[in-house]
Enzyme design. Structure first.
Site, mmCIF file in Angstrom:
data_model
loop_
_atom_site.group_PDB
_atom_site.id
_atom_site.type_symbol
_atom_site.label_atom_id
_atom_site.label_comp_id
_atom_site.label_asym_id
_atom_site.label_seq_id
_atom_site.Cartn_x
_atom_site.Cartn_y
_atom_site.Cartn_z
ATOM 1 C CB SER A 1 32.383 88.100 62.790
ATOM 2 O OG SER A 1 32.958 88.532 61.605
ATOM 3 C CG HIS B 1 30.621 92.549 60.295
ATOM 4 N ND1 HIS B 1 30.235 91.301 59.863
ATOM 5 C CD2 HIS B 1 31.719 92.356 61.065
ATOM 6 C CE1 HIS B 1 31.063 90.394 60.349
ATOM 7 N NE2 HIS B 1 31.972 91.003 61.093
HETATM 8 C C1 GCU Z 1 37.151 90.004 58.714
HETATM 9 C C2 GCU Z 1 37.160 88.694 57.984
HETATM 10 C C3 GCU Z 1 35.838 87.927 58.152
HETATM 11 C C4 GCU Z 1 35.471 87.823 59.607
HETATM 12 C C5 GCU Z 1 35.501 89.188 60.255
HETATM 13 C C6 GCU Z 1 35.271 89.192 61.752
HETATM 14 O O1 GCU Z 1 36.281 90.878 58.105
HETATM 15 O O2 GCU Z 1 37.449 88.933 56.642
HETATM 16 O O3 GCU Z 1 35.924 86.641 57.590
HETATM 17 O O4 GCU Z 1 34.235 87.198 59.761
HETATM 18 O O5 GCU Z 1 36.772 89.784 60.050
HETATM 19 O O6 GCU Z 1 35.518 88.218 62.425
HETATM 20 O O7 GCU Z 1 34.896 90.262 62.252
#
Ligand code: GCU
Length: 421
Positions: free
Chosen positions: A260, A402
């Site tokens: 992420s 995610h």
């Molecule tokens: C949020 C953000 C993302 C990121 C994510 C994370 O969702 O919008 O851009 O990748 O956090 O780091 O878990």
């Protein structure tokens, strides 16, 4: 006659257009990318040498000036202190090592590297290096890991209280870090809490190493100076500085990995620092692997609004102006060529735009081809749970949410077995 003139006009229009931008029609969007293999002065880039001498540098500085901010070149007086070694960690299968890397002589600024190295070999091992979200103690329930005393984003999550970690945080993120499996497969693991480098907060009062680089009287980065992602990526390179001195590690076979926001960080670290032999982006999305011109899921405005501290301030001038950004993220991946790179997505993580992540990896293949490497062969993304890629670019779309999971790691280990070992 008229139709001939018309055809001529059409042809010249098409040529002009082709030189300006490439248009791609993908099931859910049409987008135009800045051409990867043409320099800003209009020169076609035809060879790997041309790429490295001209275009690669150009793209690297476009990302630095407009997206992540410039990484300072000033060298700090690094000092490594081995805090602890245990040769019989993880039921005797691994050696655990904790190393403090000091960034200043007054020892005020430092990060702690936690390492696990397989015991069943005398040879230097290939290794995965990644930043973690929950502190080193969160990656495994091993009671020998020092509990981080830093500030955390978490306030009431399990194991964290009022932004600090408690004993109960041990092993809370173990699902993202299958250490036992990594060791069994013959690799080492090194990890650092990203908050050792810069707290993930828009309130700079929470600390971080950036002030080490400030000019006299400076309190904030100027518009093209790095944001947090830049600082985190710098930290990965400093971990590499240490790993190059550790004889138990094969420093020529180090993979940099991140999930992420830390996947964005891994890509930026791998793009800048060629010592990383393999780069892995897990669900990195906007500002990471995903093509931003698709404007699908998270956008530049959304990310700059929610996380104003991640990128350099110049990036904010592209809010709602994706098409004017002089780069797109396939070019970030291309900066890693010819080293192996792996991009992974999750089917329920539409916010990160799985299709856009795949397409970046696919488009980056143009540069891998200059090195005689195949890249990904099909512009259509693969189905769920069907990893693809033999030609130095790997990709999979895992079923689910995610996260960085055991399934993801299995694919990275398999790819590393082929591309790194
Ligand atoms: C949020 C953000 C993302 C990121 C994510 C994370 O969702 O919008 O851009 O990748 O956090 O780091 O878990």
């Amino acid at each position: 006659m008229i139709s001939k003139i018309f055809a001529g006009v059409l042809l010249s229009l098409a040529i002009t257009f082709a030189l300006k931008a490439q248009t791609f029609e993908i099931p859910d969007t049409t987008y135009q990318l800045p051409p990867l293999l043409k320099s800003q002065s209009g020169k076609a880039i035809l060879t790997a040498k041309d790429w490295e001498k001209n275009r690669r540098r150009e793209i690297l500085s476009l990302f630095a000036n407009n997206v992540y901010g410039k990484t300072p070149s000033k060298k700090l007086p690094l000092r490594f202190e081995v805090l602890e070694v245990s040769p019989s960690a993880l039921y005797g299968t691994a050696t655990r090592k904790q190393v403090r890397v000091y960034f200043s002589n007054d020892e005020k600024y430092y990060m702690d590297i936690l390492m696990y190295l397989p015991n069943n070999t005398d040879k230097p091992v290939p290794l995965f290096l990644g930043l973690n979200f929950g502190g080193n103690q969160a990656i495994n329930a091993d009671h020998g890991i020092l509990v981080s005393k830093r500030w955390f984003r978490y306030d009431k999550s399990k194991g964290y209280s009022n932004h600090y970690a408690t004993e109960a945080s041990r092993g809370t993120d173990a699902a993202a870090w299958p250490v036992e499996e990594i060791i069994k497969r013959g690799y080492g693991l090194a990890t650092v809490y990203y908050g050792d480098l810069q707290p993930d907060s828009s309130n700079s009062a929470n600390g971080g190493i950036a002030p080490l680089f400030y000019k006299k009287g400076q309190t904030m980065p100027v518009p093209d100076e790095w944001g947090a992602i830049g600082v985190w990526a710098w930290g990965l390179s400093r971990a590499m500085d240490y790993l190059q001195t550790d004889h138990a590690v094969n420093a020529k076979k180090i993979a940099v990995i991140g999930h992420s926001r830390l996947g964005k960080t891994a890509l930026w670290a791998g793009a800048q620092d060629k010592r990383f032999a393999f780069v892995i982006s897990n669900d990195s999305g906007e500002g990471g692997a995903a093509i931003t011109r698709r404007k699908y899921g998270e956008t530049i405005t959304k990310i700059n609004t929610a996380f104003p501290h991640w990128f350099c301030n110049n990036y904010k001038s592209y809010n709602d102006r994706e098409d004017e950004l002089p780069v797109d993220y396939h070019e970030l991946i291309a900066l890693i060529a010819p080293r192996p790179v792996y991009v992974a997505s999750a089917s329920e993580d539409q916010w990160a735009d799985p299709t856009g992540e795949y397409l970046s990896a696919w488009h980056a293949g143009e540069v891998y081809k200059l090195y005689g490497l195949a890249g990904l062969t099909n512009i259509t993304p693969p189905s769920i749970n069907t990893p693809v890629g033999n030609g130095s670019i790997g990709y999979h779309l895992r079923e689910g949410v995610h996260a960085m999971t055991y399934y993801d790691w299995q694919q990275y280990l398999n790819f590393a077995d082929r591309e790194l070992k």
